[in-house]
Every structure is written in structure tokens, then in C-alpha cells.
Design a protein around this motif. Structure first.
Motif, PDB file in Angstrom:
ATOM      1  N   ALA A 109      88.394  67.032  12.483  1.00 63.94           N
ATOM      2  CA  ALA A 109      87.438  67.895  13.185  1.00 63.94           C
ATOM      3  C   ALA A 109      86.059  67.786  12.545  1.00 63.94           C
ATOM      4  O   ALA A 109      85.046  67.722  13.250  1.00 63.94           O
ATOM      5  N   ALA A 110      86.015  67.740  11.221  1.00 66.82           N
ATOM      6  CA  ALA A 110      84.739  67.591  10.519  1.00 66.82           C
ATOM      7  C   ALA A 110      84.105  66.236  10.835  1.00 66.82           C
ATOM      8  O   ALA A 110      82.884  66.140  11.015  1.00 66.82           O
ATOM      9  N   VAL A 111      84.913  65.202  10.907  1.00 69.14           N
ATOM     10  CA  VAL A 111      84.400  63.865  11.234  1.00 69.14           C
ATOM     11  C   VAL A 111      83.842  63.859  12.658  1.00 69.14           C
ATOM     12  O   VAL A 111      82.758  63.317  12.906  1.00 69.14           O
ATOM     13  N   ARG A 112      84.551  64.472  13.598  1.00 70.08           N
ATOM     14  CA  ARG A 112      84.063  64.537  14.984  1.00 70.08           C
ATOM     15  C   ARG A 112      82.746  65.306  15.054  1.00 70.08           C
ATOM     16  O   ARG A 112      81.798  64.898  15.731  1.00 70.08           O
ATOM     17  N   LEU A 113      82.677  66.440  14.352  1.00 69.67           N
ATOM     18  CA  LEU A 113      81.456  67.243  14.346  1.00 69.67           C
ATOM     19  C   LEU A 113      80.298  66.451  13.743  1.00 69.67           C
ATOM     20  O   LEU A 113      79.189  66.455  14.282  1.00 69.67           O
ATOM     21  N   SER A 114      80.561  65.759  12.658  1.00 69.24           N
ATOM     22  CA  SER A 114      79.519  64.929  12.044  1.00 69.24           C
ATOM     23  C   SER A 114      79.047  63.852  13.016  1.00 69.24           C
ATOM     24  O   SER A 114      77.844  63.582  13.114  1.00 69.24           O
ATOM     25  N   GLY A 115      79.972  63.251  13.731  1.00 68.02           N
ATOM     26  CA  GLY A 115      79.620  62.238  14.723  1.00 68.02           C
ATOM     27  C   GLY A 115      78.727  62.803  15.815  1.00 68.02           C
ATOM     28  O   GLY A 115      77.746  62.169  16.227  1.00 68.02           O
ATOM     29  N   MET A 116      79.046  64.009  16.284  1.00 64.92           N
ATOM     30  CA  MET A 116      78.217  64.638  17.320  1.00 64.92           C
ATOM     31  C   MET A 116      76.833  64.967  16.769  1.00 64.92           C
ATOM     32  O   MET A 116      75.821  64.787  17.455  1.00 64.92           O
ATOM     33  N   GLU A 117      76.771  65.445  15.519  1.00 64.06           N
ATOM     34  CA  GLU A 117      75.484  65.775  14.915  1.00 64.06           C
ATOM     35  C   GLU A 117      74.636  64.514  14.735  1.00 64.06           C
ATOM     36  O   GLU A 117      73.428  64.529  14.977  1.00 64.06           O
ATOM     37  N   ILE A 118      75.266  63.437  14.325  1.00 67.41           N
ATOM     38  CA  ILE A 118      74.543  62.168  14.173  1.00 67.41           C
ATOM     39  C   ILE A 118      74.035  61.689  15.527  1.00 67.41           C
ATOM     40  O   ILE A 118      72.898  61.223  15.645  1.00 67.41           O
ATOM     41  N   SER A 119      74.843  61.829  16.552  1.00 69.24           N
ATOM     42  CA  SER A 119      74.433  61.433  17.899  1.00 69.24           C
ATOM     43  C   SER A 119      73.241  62.272  18.360  1.00 69.24           C
ATOM     44  O   SER A 119      72.265  61.732  18.906  1.00 69.24           O
ATOM     45  N   ASP A 120      73.307  63.589  18.144  1.00 69.91           N
ATOM     46  CA  ASP A 120      72.196  64.466  18.520  1.00 69.91           C
ATOM     47  C   ASP A 120      70.921  64.089  17.762  1.00 69.91           C
ATOM     48  O   ASP A 120      69.832  64.031  18.342  1.00 69.91           O
ATOM     49  N   LEU A 121      71.067  63.836  16.473  1.00 71.76           N
ATOM     50  CA  LEU A 121      69.910  63.461  15.662  1.00 71.76           C
ATOM     51  C   LEU A 121      69.309  62.145  16.135  1.00 71.76           C
ATOM     52  O   LEU A 121      68.083  62.010  16.222  1.00 71.76           O
ATOM     53  N   THR A 122      70.158  61.212  16.486  1.00 70.92           N
ATOM     54  CA  THR A 122      69.683  59.918  16.983  1.00 70.92           C
ATOM     55  C   THR A 122      68.875  60.099  18.269  1.00 70.92           C
ATOM     56  O   THR A 122      67.810  59.499  18.434  1.00 70.92           O
ATOM     57  N   MET A 123      69.370  60.941  19.167  1.00 68.86           N
ATOM     58  CA  MET A 123      68.641  61.196  20.419  1.00 68.86           C
ATOM     59  C   MET A 123      67.304  61.882  20.130  1.00 68.86           C
ATOM     60  O   MET A 123      66.278  61.542  20.735  1.00 68.86           O
ATOM     61  N   GLU A 124      67.304  62.851  19.204  1.00 72.81           N
ATOM     62  CA  GLU A 124      66.063  63.544  18.866  1.00 72.81           C
ATOM     63  C   GLU A 124      65.046  62.575  18.255  1.00 72.81           C
ATOM     64  O   GLU A 124      63.855  62.630  18.572  1.00 72.81           O
ATOM     65  N   LEU A 125      65.514  61.694  17.384  1.00 71.23           N
ATOM     66  CA  LEU A 125      64.618  60.708  16.778  1.00 71.23           C
ATOM     67  C   LEU A 125      64.072  59.746  17.819  1.00 71.23           C
ATOM     68  O   LEU A 125      62.894  59.363  17.774  1.00 71.23           O
ATOM     69  N   SER A 126      64.905  59.371  18.769  1.00 80.94           N
ATOM     70  CA  SER A 126      64.457  58.492  19.846  1.00 80.94           C
ATOM     71  C   SER A 126      63.378  59.181  20.675  1.00 80.94           C
ATOM     72  O   SER A 126      62.345  58.581  20.988  1.00 80.94           O
ATOM     73  N   ASP A 127      63.614  60.449  21.018  1.00 80.48           N
ATOM     74  CA  ASP A 127      62.615  61.210  21.780  1.00 80.48           C
ATOM     75  C   ASP A 127      61.315  61.332  20.994  1.00 80.48           C
ATOM     76  O   ASP A 127      60.224  61.167  21.549  1.00 80.48           O
TER      77      ASP A 127
END
Length: 79
Positions: free
Chosen positions: A28-46
């Protein structure tokens, strides 16, 4: 030899118990980290796109200002 097999079986059982207890939370922690990394990647792209747009607008403003200065300089030298 029987004692060694018994100890190995007991150790394996303990390992499996710990794995059964810890693995779901770890995953669950790994999945949450993956989602947070994905969100951060999108924010950085924006943010990168916003910076690019800002640089383009600034470049255009500088070009317009240069053209106006040239035009003004031509007008004053001709007049």
C-alpha cells in the motif's frame, strides 16, 4: 538431521507470518508513493509548460520593445 529440518520449517513459518503481516502495508505504501510520484511528475510538467509560455511571452515583449525603440529612434533622427 530432523532437528535441522524442524528449525528450518519453524524459521520459514516465522518468515511467512511476518511477510503475511507486513506485505500488505508495504505494498500500500509503494502504491501511494507511486501515485505521489505520478502527481508530482504531472505538476512539474505543468510548471515547465507555464515557464515555457512565460519565457515566450517575455521574448515577444522584448522584441516589441526593441521594434518600438528602433521606430522611435528612426523618427527622432529623421525629424
Amino acid at each position: 538431521m530432523f532437528k535441522a529440518f524442524k528449525r528450518a520449517a519453524e524459521s520459514l513459518e516465522k518468515l511467512l507470518d511476518v511477510t503475511r503481516e507486513e506485505l500488505p502495508d508495504t505494498m500500500a505504501a509503494v502504491r501511494l508513493s507511486g501515485m505521489e510520484i505520478s502527481d508530482l511528475t504531472m505538476e512539474l510538467s505543468d510548471l515547465g509548460q507555464e515557464i515555457t509560455q512565460g519565457v515566450r511571452k517575455s521574448t515577444r515583449a522584448v522584441h516589441v520593445a526593441e521594434e518600438k525603440l528602433r521606430h522611435f529612434a528612426n523618427m527622432t533622427s529623421a525629424g
